[in-house]
Design an enzyme around this catalytic site. Sequence first.
Site, PDB file in Angstrom:
ATOM      1  N   GLU A  63       0.784  -1.231   0.000  1.00  0.00           N
ATOM      2  CA  GLU A  63       0.000   0.000   0.000  1.00  0.00           C
ATOM      3  C   GLU A  63       0.819   1.286   0.000  1.00  0.00           C
ATOM      4  OE1 GLU A  63      -3.491   0.252  -0.052  1.00  0.00           O
ATOM      5  OE2 GLU A  63      -3.308  -1.870  -0.578  1.00  0.00           O
ATOM      6  N   SER A  71     -51.524 -26.955  38.125  1.00  0.00           N
ATOM      7  CA  SER A  71     -51.393 -27.218  39.559  1.00  0.00           C
ATOM      8  C   SER A  71     -50.128 -26.653  40.179  1.00  0.00           C
ATOM      9  CB  SER A  71     -51.453 -28.730  39.823  1.00  0.00           C
ATOM     10  OG  SER A  71     -52.739 -29.228  39.500  1.00  0.00           O
TER      11      SER A  71
END
Length: 846
Positions: free
Chosen positions: A121, A486
């Site tokens: 780069e 229950s």
Amino acid sequence: MADQLPDTDEPGAQRFRIRRGAGLLRSAGLARLGDAWRSSKWLRRAGYLLAALVLAYALLWVTVIRTLPSADKLLTYQPPLPTMVRGNDGEIVSSYARERRVQLRFVDFPEPLINAFLSAEDKTFWTHGGVDVFGFAGAVVDYVTKYGSGQRARGGSTITQQVAKNILVGDEYSVSRKLKEILLARRIEGVLDKQQILELYLNEIPLGRQSFGVQAAARAYFDKDVGDLKLNEAAFLAILPKAPERYGRKKYEEQALTRRNWVLDQMVKNGWASPAQAAEAKAQPLGLVPRRAENYTADAGYFLEEVRRQLIDKFGENADNGPNSVYAGGLWVRTSLDTELQSAAQKALRTGLLRYSAGRAWHGPIAHIDAGERWQTELITSNLSINYQDWRVGVVLARSGGSGTIGFADGRTAPLYGLPDALRVGDVIAAAPSGGGWVVRTVPEVSGGMVVEDPQSGRVLAMQGGFDARLGAFNRATQAQRQPGSTIKPFVYATALDNGMTPASPVLDGTFCVYQGAALGQKCFRNFDMRGAGGTHTMRWGLEQSRNLMTVRIANDTGMDKVVRTIKNVGIGDYQPFLSMALGAGDTTVARMVNAYAALANHGRQHEQTLVDYVQDRNGKVVWKADNRECSGCNMARWDGRPMPRFKPLGKQVMDPRTAYQVVHMLEGVVVRGTAEVLADLKLPLFGKTGTTSGPTNVWFCGGSSDIIAGIYMGYDSPRSLGGYAQGGRIAAPIFKDFVQGTRKRWSDTPFTVPAGIRMVKIDRVSGKRVFAGVPQDDVRKASVIWEAFKPDTEPRRTVRAEELTAKEAVIEAIKRARAARGLPVPDDAAPAEEGDFLEEQGGIY
């Protein structure tokens, strides 16, 4: 004359002469400049050039410079970072991220990796001042030659310019953006040193596969940290800034190899690698790992999704919502997740779902998509997968008779066998490998939820909201509203205990009808087994055997307004005072029921249910915590000799501690000889209650120990009958049993502690009457004499048998002889009776 100067030395006259003289000089200068301008073409050209430069700068200032962000922002720049989630042991269990990002310091980047990026780069990075003049000139020429062709010119940007682009100005393709980039690069070089610039670049550069920065990319492409990369792998990462989404794909492998090898040649040319090292690296394949999501050890999708929802509610989702947002703030979240208990809960619930579904026909696909040319994209975007044994999710691409072809998200296809008649092309299914192909597997249609909680803190230790969170985000542990059946009964009985009844109170197990008005008429309740009258039994027996008629009678005698108040106090729900609510007709969630049972196990003190312990920002500062108690004096440098500081107790007392223990003590009987007897052979001090709703559409179990509470329900998402045989004790309780067996070392043998104010009295288990002879048997399932928990002055009155009268008379005669021997008056006939009553009162066993 009027224009003559006044002959005076006054100050005003002197100033007038000075100004006039200066004006004459300026006029003469301008005249000479004008003559030069007219006579010299070079002066005119210089003037025109200067004017053009001024005008150009003004235009540049208006269009570019005026809108430039400050380079000083980079000094305090904080990149968007994912939120990292830890379990209760501190290990990372997940992250919330839309992008892969990991921040490193400059010293963490290996030198070969740095040199690879500089070779690819910006080889003059260490020497230029932000802009590479020759590189920029080449980019200008390339731009001019390609202008109007539709092709994009090469950038010619230095690493400093790329930092400006990635962080400050964006990636717009325009001349103005390039000018901004150049100007900012010069400013950045004046604000940051080279190492700081390179650190920003290597942490922020987009490199494909949703990766930003080299560490994230190293993980995404090679499943390695940057420090473990080989030279060929570092060179590959360096080629990605040019085309991050191209070089990582299989079909562009040759192009990627060519570009990688070019980077290696550049490294040799720049003196950053030897020819031998480069040749060895060139001989290596790319070696990319398949694209995949982050792999964490904890499979806790439902738990983590609930945490994510809570964090978004507190901090927001994106950076626009504040500095501590979930997807940009870089938060560190400590949760209460116990990975061992989570794995056991997931396995136990899945086993229960598969056990119930065994032998049932294939019920349909997971989903249906278009099986055309874009089938792979369709399958990937459906975001469906599964993590169970060797099963995989795929789409049916073709079918011929009982066989066909299946395709998977990675693009591979394979033969598919054993196709159900209803299976169609485009169906998304679960499949498992078999022989040379794959066979269809059935994901259970029935589902359910499970929550595990620490009753002493309210911290949720595990949560499973279905078979697999990858098949759908609906969390049945927190979002499914179901009738608890229950499992609500312990809170009905707790209300009765608070209003004068005891575990030994006799209750008629007989037909109970109530007139509901002209519109509804008379309602008669029934027991689950459809039988009516069953005689009179103790309240304990009614809870152990889950008798509906006894429960409704108790609720009616106690008052349903009081019952629903208790249910609301423990956080189950806010119900109308209808008798059916005493049998669990109101909707609630597994999470709420578990938290209510936790209050029972914790002597009536209930904690807020939490999944997150505390949250830290990216710098480690705690920005939220569940425990906000203050402790005055806890941070003293030295002890001042006063009483040690103490935290105030957490939670809220929602029930009398004695009542809570009485209920737990009765629910222990449910485990050893009641509807949850399947758990008895675990031989642990456990309490719990099963539940089954009408239909039956849902089956439940809630319970645990003094340290761990768990709750489970199972049912269809669109409620329908599970079958006549389905009961909580047959389906839900075995899931809890599997969970306990999978985590046996986590369960203590220590019995439940008895709070102050409870008297343990021996009673006959069947009649509820108090007894003095005999000892409770070791086999508690068959014991006729048991210890029962009573509040003071509520225990059964003592009965008097003939043999007890004989012993009583002997004691009284001994008292008389002793009084006579000491010369004291012997009581008359009435006195011994009073002394005898006193002995009776003092003879109880507590």
